[in-house]
Design a protein around this motif. Structure first.
Motif, PDB file in Angstrom:
ATOM      1  N   GLY A  23      54.502  10.358  30.783  1.00  0.00           N
ATOM      2  CA  GLY A  23      55.086  11.218  29.764  1.00  0.00           C
ATOM      3  C   GLY A  23      54.222  12.382  29.343  1.00  0.00           C
ATOM      4  N   ALA A  24      52.968  12.437  29.791  1.00  0.00           N
ATOM      5  CA  ALA A  24      52.037  13.506  29.411  1.00  0.00           C
ATOM      6  C   ALA A  24      51.688  14.318  30.653  1.00  0.00           C
ATOM      7  CB  ALA A  24      50.770  12.932  28.790  1.00  0.00           C
ATOM      8  N   VAL A  25      52.060  15.600  30.658  1.00  0.00           N
ATOM      9  CA  VAL A  25      51.953  16.432  31.857  1.00  0.00           C
ATOM     10  C   VAL A  25      51.230  17.739  31.534  1.00  0.00           C
ATOM     11  CG1 VAL A  25      53.236  17.636  33.674  1.00  0.00           C
ATOM     12  CG2 VAL A  25      54.087  15.457  32.776  1.00  0.00           C
ATOM     13  N   HIS A  26      50.272  18.077  32.384  1.00  0.00           N
ATOM     14  CA  HIS A  26      49.532  19.341  32.285  1.00  0.00           C
ATOM     15  C   HIS A  26      50.022  20.264  33.397  1.00  0.00           C
ATOM     16  CE1 HIS A  26      45.471  21.569  32.998  1.00  0.00           C
ATOM     17  NE2 HIS A  26      46.261  22.289  32.209  1.00  0.00           N
ATOM     18  N   VAL A  27      50.508  21.456  33.007  1.00  0.00           N
ATOM     19  CA  VAL A  27      50.965  22.464  33.967  1.00  0.00           C
ATOM     20  C   VAL A  27      50.061  23.685  33.814  1.00  0.00           C
ATOM     21  CG1 VAL A  27      52.896  23.825  34.838  1.00  0.00           C
ATOM     22  CG2 VAL A  27      53.331  21.623  33.716  1.00  0.00           C
ATOM     23  N   PRO A  28      49.075  23.871  34.686  1.00  0.00           N
ATOM     24  CA  PRO A  28      48.160  25.010  34.547  1.00  0.00           C
ATOM     25  C   PRO A  28      48.859  26.339  34.813  1.00  0.00           C
ATOM     26  CG  PRO A  28      47.248  23.297  35.993  1.00  0.00           C
ATOM     27  CD  PRO A  28      48.700  22.986  35.795  1.00  0.00           C
ATOM     28  N   MET A 137      41.016  13.605  16.194  1.00  0.00           N
ATOM     29  CA  MET A 137      42.070  12.819  16.826  1.00  0.00           C
ATOM     30  C   MET A 137      43.152  12.498  15.800  1.00  0.00           C
ATOM     31  SD  MET A 137      41.303  12.483  20.050  1.00  0.00           S
ATOM     32  CE  MET A 137      41.966  10.995  20.810  1.00  0.00           C
ATOM     33  N   HIS A 138      44.407  12.764  16.173  1.00  0.00           N
ATOM     34  CA  HIS A 138      45.523  12.583  15.262  1.00  0.00           C
ATOM     35  C   HIS A 138      46.795  12.373  16.086  1.00  0.00           C
ATOM     36  CE1 HIS A 138      45.783  16.789  16.456  1.00  0.00           C
ATOM     37  NE2 HIS A 138      47.070  16.734  16.134  1.00  0.00           N
ATOM     38  N   ARG A 139      47.855  11.957  15.422  1.00  0.00           N
ATOM     39  CA  ARG A 139      49.167  11.832  16.050  1.00  0.00           C
ATOM     40  C   ARG A 139      50.142  12.790  15.378  1.00  0.00           C
ATOM     41  NH1 ARG A 139      51.125   5.708  16.365  1.00  0.00           N
ATOM     42  NH2 ARG A 139      50.837   5.826  14.111  1.00  0.00           N
ATOM     43  N   GLY A 163      44.475  10.694  24.153  1.00  0.00           N
ATOM     44  CA  GLY A 163      44.148   9.288  24.052  1.00  0.00           C
ATOM     45  C   GLY A 163      45.321   8.357  24.207  1.00  0.00           C
ATOM     46  N   ASN A 164      45.314   7.286  23.426  1.00  0.00           N
ATOM     47  CA  ASN A 164      46.308   6.224  23.524  1.00  0.00           C
ATOM     48  C   ASN A 164      47.104   6.164  22.226  1.00  0.00           C
ATOM     49  OD1 ASN A 164      45.081   3.883  21.685  1.00  0.00           O
ATOM     50  ND2 ASN A 164      43.389   4.828  22.814  1.00  0.00           N
ATOM     51  N   THR A 165      48.108   5.322  22.180  1.00  0.00           N
ATOM     52  CA  THR A 165      48.974   5.235  21.005  1.00  0.00           C
ATOM     53  C   THR A 165      48.489   4.228  19.961  1.00  0.00           C
ATOM     54  OG1 THR A 165      50.375   3.592  22.108  1.00  0.00           O
ATOM     55  CG2 THR A 165      50.999   5.913  22.338  1.00  0.00           C
ATOM     56  N   LEU A 191      53.545   9.519  20.815  1.00  0.00           N
ATOM     57  CA  LEU A 191      52.730   9.264  19.627  1.00  0.00           C
ATOM     58  C   LEU A 191      51.274   8.971  19.975  1.00  0.00           C
ATOM     59  CD1 LEU A 191      55.195   7.190  17.410  1.00  0.00           C
ATOM     60  CD2 LEU A 191      54.589   9.614  17.214  1.00  0.00           C
ATOM     61  N   ALA A 192      50.814   9.461  21.100  1.00  0.00           N
ATOM     62  CA  ALA A 192      49.415   9.273  21.479  1.00  0.00           C
ATOM     63  C   ALA A 192      48.505  10.125  20.589  1.00  0.00           C
ATOM     64  CB  ALA A 192      49.206   9.651  22.943  1.00  0.00           C
ATOM     65  N   TYR A 193      47.338   9.579  20.285  1.00  0.00           N
ATOM     66  CA  TYR A 193      46.325  10.351  19.567  1.00  0.00           C
ATOM     67  C   TYR A 193      45.751  11.422  20.493  1.00  0.00           C
ATOM     68  CZ  TYR A 193      46.297   7.030  15.681  1.00  0.00           C
ATOM     69  OH  TYR A 193      46.660   6.267  14.603  1.00  0.00           O
TER      70      TYR A 193
END
Length: 228
Positions: A23-28, A137-139, A163-165, A191-193
């Motif tokens: 669910g987390a994607v980096h598009v340069p 670090m926050h959500r 990070g993680n949730t 909701l990952a930090y």
């Protein structure tokens, strides 16, 4: 190499789209130079009063080192309002339609295929980072919609920690977000930090004309009418 040019930043190989976590994607390099300049000009206009760039104060009495301006709805720790309740009290500037559409285009670029109609981006948080700014670090948990968060980077490169949730601690991954990069996180990563432990001063492309880093974060609130 048969006349093939190197990437503009001098790297031998171009950076590629990467799924950092489900669910987390980096598009340069998603934003071209023209759109980066256009967004920078818009950010400068949004930052002017009323309801302009402000220093965010935390409930514990501290201040965030990254300054912020909001569009659509005003974020403050930890909620939303129609006015800049922790600033000059003015009505928040409207969410531009083109920026909302850019959010949908970003989701399509990250995940492939058109996003659901419910992904109607109606909130933007623009954070300005100077060389010594950081973000703990926050959500992003004040929204009622589960639509992915869209993050656009302009200016200086930063170290972005994802990070993680479950907690602010490990496991997490550090990656560098450069000017023009897109990062989208939704689904199990919504909701990952995450945070920005460091900005790398002087790394912005010279043609952009920006000292520091701007991050434009697009969200779907799902809030209906926010309180004053």
């Amino acid at each position: 190499m048969d006349g093939e040019p190197f990437p503009a930043d001098g790297e031998l190989f171009p950076r590629e789209r990467t799924e950092i976590a489900p669910g987390a994607v980096h598009v340069p390099d998603w934003l071209g130079p023209g759109l980066q300049r256009e967004l920078l000009d818009s950010c400068r206009a949004w930052a002017r009063p009323p309801a302009g760039l402000r220093t965010v104060r935390t409930p514990g009495g501290g201040t965030m080192t990254a300054r912020q301006v909001c569009l659509g709805l005003h974020w403050y720790p930890y909620g939303y309002a129609r006015t800049a309740v922790d600033g000059d009290g003015a009505p928040v500037k409207p969410m531009p339609g083109r920026l909302a559409e850019l959010g949908r285009e970003a989701v399509a670029a990250a995940y492939g295929g058109p996003p659901p109609a419910s992904y109607a981006y109606d909130i933007a948080l623009v954070n300005f980072y100077e060389g010594d700014s950081r973000m703990g670090m926050h959500r992003d948990a004040e929204e009622r919609s589960g639509a992915p968060v869209v993050s656009l980077s302009l200016g200086d490169t930063c170290v972005f920690r994802f990070g993680n949730t479950a907690s602010r601690g490990r496991p997490y991954q550090d990656l560098r977000l450069r000017s023009g990069d897109l990062f989208v996180f939704g689904g199990p990563a919504r909701l990952a930090y995450h945070g920005v432990p460091r900005v790398l001063p002087g790394t912005a492309p010279p043609w952009l004309g920006l000292t520091g880093r701007l991050n434009i974060t697009l969200r779907v609130g799902g809030l209906g009418t926010a309180p004053d």
